[in-house]
Structures are given as C-alpha cells and as structure tokens.
Design a protein around this motif. Structure first.
Motif, PDB file in Angstrom:
ATOM      1  N   LEU A 102      64.660 -81.099 -45.583  1.00 12.44           N
ATOM      2  CA  LEU A 102      64.047 -79.964 -46.266  1.00 12.44           C
ATOM      3  C   LEU A 102      64.965 -78.742 -46.278  1.00 12.44           C
ATOM      4  O   LEU A 102      65.614 -78.432 -45.291  1.00 12.44           O
ATOM      5  CB  LEU A 102      62.709 -79.611 -45.611  1.00 12.44           C
ATOM      6  N   LYS A 103      64.954 -78.023 -47.402  1.00 15.16           N
ATOM      7  CA  LYS A 103      65.829 -76.867 -47.575  1.00 15.16           C
ATOM      8  C   LYS A 103      65.075 -75.553 -47.764  1.00 15.16           C
ATOM      9  O   LYS A 103      65.670 -74.485 -47.752  1.00 15.16           O
ATOM     10  CB  LYS A 103      66.752 -77.088 -48.778  1.00 15.16           C
ATOM     11  N   GLY A 104      63.769 -75.609 -47.984  1.00 12.41           N
ATOM     12  CA  GLY A 104      63.001 -74.403 -48.281  1.00 12.41           C
ATOM     13  C   GLY A 104      62.839 -73.480 -47.090  1.00 12.41           C
ATOM     14  O   GLY A 104      62.966 -73.883 -45.934  1.00 12.41           O
ATOM     15  N   ASP A 105      62.537 -72.219 -47.375  1.00  8.94           N
ATOM     16  CA  ASP A 105      62.215 -71.261 -46.316  1.00  8.94           C
ATOM     17  C   ASP A 105      60.849 -71.571 -45.710  1.00  8.94           C
ATOM     18  O   ASP A 105      60.591 -71.238 -44.552  1.00  8.94           O
ATOM     19  CB  ASP A 105      62.187 -69.834 -46.880  1.00  8.94           C
ATOM     20  N   TYR A 106      59.987 -72.176 -46.528  1.00 11.65           N
ATOM     21  CA  TYR A 106      58.635 -72.523 -46.100  1.00 11.65           C
ATOM     22  C   TYR A 106      58.383 -74.004 -46.388  1.00 11.65           C
ATOM     23  O   TYR A 106      59.021 -74.606 -47.261  1.00 11.65           O
ATOM     24  CB  TYR A 106      57.587 -71.702 -46.848  1.00 11.65           C
ATOM     25  N   ILE A 107      57.417 -74.578 -45.646  1.00 11.31           N
ATOM     26  CA  ILE A 107      56.975 -75.946 -45.892  1.00 11.31           C
ATOM     27  C   ILE A 107      55.487 -75.912 -46.202  1.00 11.31           C
ATOM     28  O   ILE A 107      54.707 -75.254 -45.498  1.00 11.31           O
ATOM     29  CB  ILE A 107      57.221 -76.850 -44.670  1.00 11.31           C
ATOM     30  N   ALA A 108      55.082 -76.589 -47.272  1.00 15.79           N
ATOM     31  CA  ALA A 108      53.673 -76.732 -47.643  1.00 15.79           C
ATOM     32  C   ALA A 108      53.334 -78.220 -47.623  1.00 15.79           C
ATOM     33  O   ALA A 108      54.203 -79.068 -47.883  1.00 15.79           O
ATOM     34  CB  ALA A 108      53.406 -76.139 -49.016  1.00 15.79           C
ATOM     35  N   TYR A 109      52.086 -78.532 -47.340  1.00 15.91           N
ATOM     36  CA  TYR A 109      51.685 -79.921 -47.147  1.00 15.91           C
ATOM     37  C   TYR A 109      50.519 -80.299 -48.068  1.00 15.91           C
ATOM     38  O   TYR A 109      49.674 -79.466 -48.407  1.00 15.91           O
ATOM     39  CB  TYR A 109      51.232 -80.164 -45.698  1.00 15.91           C
ATOM     40  N   CYS A 110      50.482 -81.588 -48.410  1.00 14.19           N
ATOM     41  CA  CYS A 110      49.312 -82.136 -49.099  1.00 14.19           C
ATOM     42  C   CYS A 110      49.266 -83.624 -48.817  1.00 14.19           C
ATOM     43  O   CYS A 110      50.250 -84.332 -49.045  1.00 14.19           O
ATOM     44  CB  CYS A 110      49.389 -81.885 -50.609  1.00 14.19           C
ATOM     45  N   GLU A 111      48.157 -84.080 -48.278  1.00 14.79           N
ATOM     46  CA  GLU A 111      47.998 -85.515 -48.073  1.00 14.79           C
ATOM     47  C   GLU A 111      47.707 -86.180 -49.415  1.00 14.79           C
ATOM     48  O   GLU A 111      47.156 -85.556 -50.327  1.00 14.79           O
ATOM     49  CB  GLU A 111      46.888 -85.771 -47.060  1.00 14.79           C
ATOM     50  N   GLY A 112      48.076 -87.454 -49.528  1.00 17.66           N
ATOM     51  CA  GLY A 112      48.028 -88.123 -50.818  1.00 17.66           C
ATOM     52  C   GLY A 112      46.665 -88.281 -51.432  1.00 17.66           C
ATOM     53  O   GLY A 112      46.552 -88.556 -52.635  1.00 17.66           O
ATOM     54  N   ASP A 113      45.598 -88.115 -50.653  1.00 17.58           N
ATOM     55  CA  ASP A 113      44.255 -88.222 -51.220  1.00 17.58           C
ATOM     56  C   ASP A 113      43.570 -86.863 -51.366  1.00 17.58           C
ATOM     57  O   ASP A 113      42.380 -86.788 -51.677  1.00 17.58           O
ATOM     58  CB  ASP A 113      43.374 -89.170 -50.408  1.00 17.58           C
ATOM     59  N   ASP A 114      44.316 -85.770 -51.136  1.00 21.30           N
ATOM     60  CA  ASP A 114      43.826 -84.416 -51.417  1.00 21.30           C
ATOM     61  C   ASP A 114      44.600 -83.867 -52.605  1.00 21.30           C
ATOM     62  O   ASP A 114      45.534 -84.507 -53.108  1.00 21.30           O
ATOM     63  CB  ASP A 114      44.014 -83.502 -50.199  1.00 21.30           C
ATOM     64  N   TYR A 115      44.255 -82.671 -53.063  1.00 23.28           N
ATOM     65  CA  TYR A 115      45.052 -82.073 -54.144  1.00 23.28           C
ATOM     66  C   TYR A 115      44.845 -80.567 -54.207  1.00 23.28           C
ATOM     67  O   TYR A 115      43.838 -80.045 -53.736  1.00 23.28           O
ATOM     68  CB  TYR A 115      44.725 -82.709 -55.496  1.00 23.28           C
TER      69      TYR A 115
END
Length: 321
Positions: A102-115
């Motif tokens: 990862l190269k971003g200043d921040y990390i965001a997450y999403c599980e594959g069955d959410d949106y």
C-alpha cells in the motif's frame, strides 16, 4: 454509477502517490462483490486512490468479476488472487500480503459482502483527517441490511453517543460499534498492526490496536451498508466452534499493547474467557486446566470473593475519567 474516469483529479497530483489505499477482502462473494466494487469506483475525489482486492481462493465466480473490473479500471483495481485459502491456514492477508504494497496516506476497508453507498465517503473522511491530525482513525454510521434467514436486531451497533463524536480505545473495547466498511485509518499506524495467526475477531484486534495509538472520530453520515447474511464468517459453524478460544487468545494479545490505564479492565476480560473455557472444558495443550485456573485467579481475584463485577465497574468509572 460513476467511474474512475469521472473523478476530477488536479493536474498537480497526477504523478503523486495515492492519498488512500482501499482494501477489499473477498471470499465466495459472487453475489455481492460487484456492488462492493461499484461502491468504490463511484467515489468522487480530488485525489488519487488505489484499490487492492484480495480474493482468498474463492471457488465461485468472485475472481471472474474482479478480473472484469481490473480490465475496466486497470489503473485503479489491483487484484491479489490466492491459489490456497489463507484464512484456513491462519494467515492474515492484510499483514502478510496487502499492507506491504500500500502507498496511500490512509487505508480504507470494505469486506466483499458490504458496500459503500455515498460517492463522497472518501472525500469527507480524508478532508476531516487532513484537518484533524490528532485523530488516528475515522469511522461513520452505516445502514444495516439483513438477508433472508438472518435474525434482525433492533440495534446492531450500540454507539457510545449520538450524532458525530470523538471516541477512545475504551469506547470500542466496551462495545464494538465500528463497522469495518466505515473505517479510514492512517497508514503509518495500520501497517504496524501486530501480526497474529488468530483470525477470530481480527477486526476488533486491529481497531483496538489503532485506538491504542490515539483517538478516533465518528461521523453521523450513513455512507456504507453492512450486510448480515448466512454466508458471513460469523455464521460459519467451524468458526463459531473455535470462537471462544479465539477470543481468549485475542484479548491476551490486545492486553500486550493496550494503554496502561485500561490494562486492569483487559485482565478482567481475559479472566472471563479463562473461566468460560474451564466451564466448557475447552482444554488443549495450549489451554490446560492449571494454567487457566491460575490465570483466572491472577487476572481477577475479586471474582472468587464475589466482588468481581463491583470492582470492574469501579475500574471502568476510573478509566472513563
């Protein structure tokens, strides 16, 4: 739906690293992964971002859909396809396979069955975090979606406050209320998350590690959808059978990095699981009777005097000040 081509990116940022690295974890999410990917590519930002999609050796059509989006958004979607399921091997894909890239200043997450449901989700969170460097993590409210066969809870997440608010390690420890799909965290904190081969409640482990480094901020905006479905990991029978032992191990690991002012509360929680394992006779070479009993006495001697809950409440009040 919008596309990455529609995102207005200032010319001065074209050659810079992405501000946000989005992580999507997928496994047999053929029915859901398209909506998860659409929620990401529709984001409207004034900055670059990247999307790592980790497929843990799905045996349905999940990988085909991910490849479809990779071809459509080649500069955005970066898939990682496993040939052997990492979860079953006790390997956390975040710390082993994803974080190093990862190269971003921040990390965001999403599980594959959410949106994600709000095209300005990332922009709102990044704007806030940029202007409030004192915060480590930013979350937000979510819509709950219950599918057929899953019991509906009137309140799924018990938040410590209403509206938008600051929160601490103690708030998340007392009642896990942050949905994974809402989380945006500073990368330099997340990539130092302690490696563990215990994958029970791994989201709680990570969130409490983030909050051991500083406070979080919760936005009242509902910008994602959290699904409850029969295919979710918490519905898996094998997972549920090992969940007590897994949570016991998790709380012992969290005790190591927990802020000092909260350690006594963590010891009480560890003692609860030690007593529960004794009651269930869930013994193993790792959990033998003598060690569990001795640990329960050391971590909460007040329980054996009938004062455990009273002392816990007093310590909780002190920690809350």
């Amino acid at each position: 739906m919008g596309s990455q081509a529609e995102v207005a990116i200032p010319e001065t940022t074209i050659n810079k690293n992405p501000r946000v690295s989005v992580v999507i974890l997928a496994y047999n999410h053929e029915a859901y992964i398209r909506q998860a990917l659409e929620g990401v590519v529709m984001q409207k930002n004034n900055f670059k971002f990247e999307v790592y999609v980790h497929d843990d050796a799905s045996h349905d059509g999940t990988s085909d859909i991910i490849q479809e989006y990779e071809k459509k958004y080649p500069s955005l979607i970066k898939p990682i396809f496993q040939k052997e399921n990492q979860f079953s091997r006790g390997i956390n894909p975040l710390t082993h396979h994803i974080y190093p890239q990862l190269k971003g200043d921040y990390i965001a997450y999403c599980e594959g069955d959410d949106y994600w449901s709000d095209p300005l989700k990332l922009q709102k969170q990044v704007d806030f975090m940029d202007s409030h460097p004192e915060y480590i993590v930013c979350g937000h409210d979510v819509h709950m979606q219950y599918e057929k066969g899953v019991s509906v809870k009137e309140v799924f997440y018990n938040k410590p406050s209403e509206g938008s608010f600051s929160f601490t390690f103690l708030d998340e420890f007392s009642n896990h209320f942050l949905a994974t799909a809402s989380v945006l965290v500073r990368r330099d904190v997340a990539i130092d998350t302690p490696v563990t081969n215990n994958l029970v409640s791994v989201d709680m482990h990570a969130l409490l590690y983030f909050l051991s480094k500083g406070n979080g901020y919760y936005m009242v905006d509902k910008m994602a959808v959290k699904r409850r479905n029969l295919g979710g990991i918490t519905m898996d029978l094998a997972y549920r059978r090992r969940s007590v032992d897994g949570q016991y191990r998790m709380w012992k690991e969290i005790l190591v990095f927990a802020p000092e002012r909260y350690k006594s509360l963590l010891r009480f929680r560890v003692a609860e699981y030690q007593r529960l394992l004794l009651k269930k006779r869930s013994l193993s070479p790792r959990n033998n009777y003598a060690d569990l009993l001795l640990g329960a006495v050391r971590n909460n001697p007040f329980w054996f005097l009938g004062l455990g809950e009273k002392v816990r409440q007093l310590r909780l009040q002190c920690a809350s000040r």
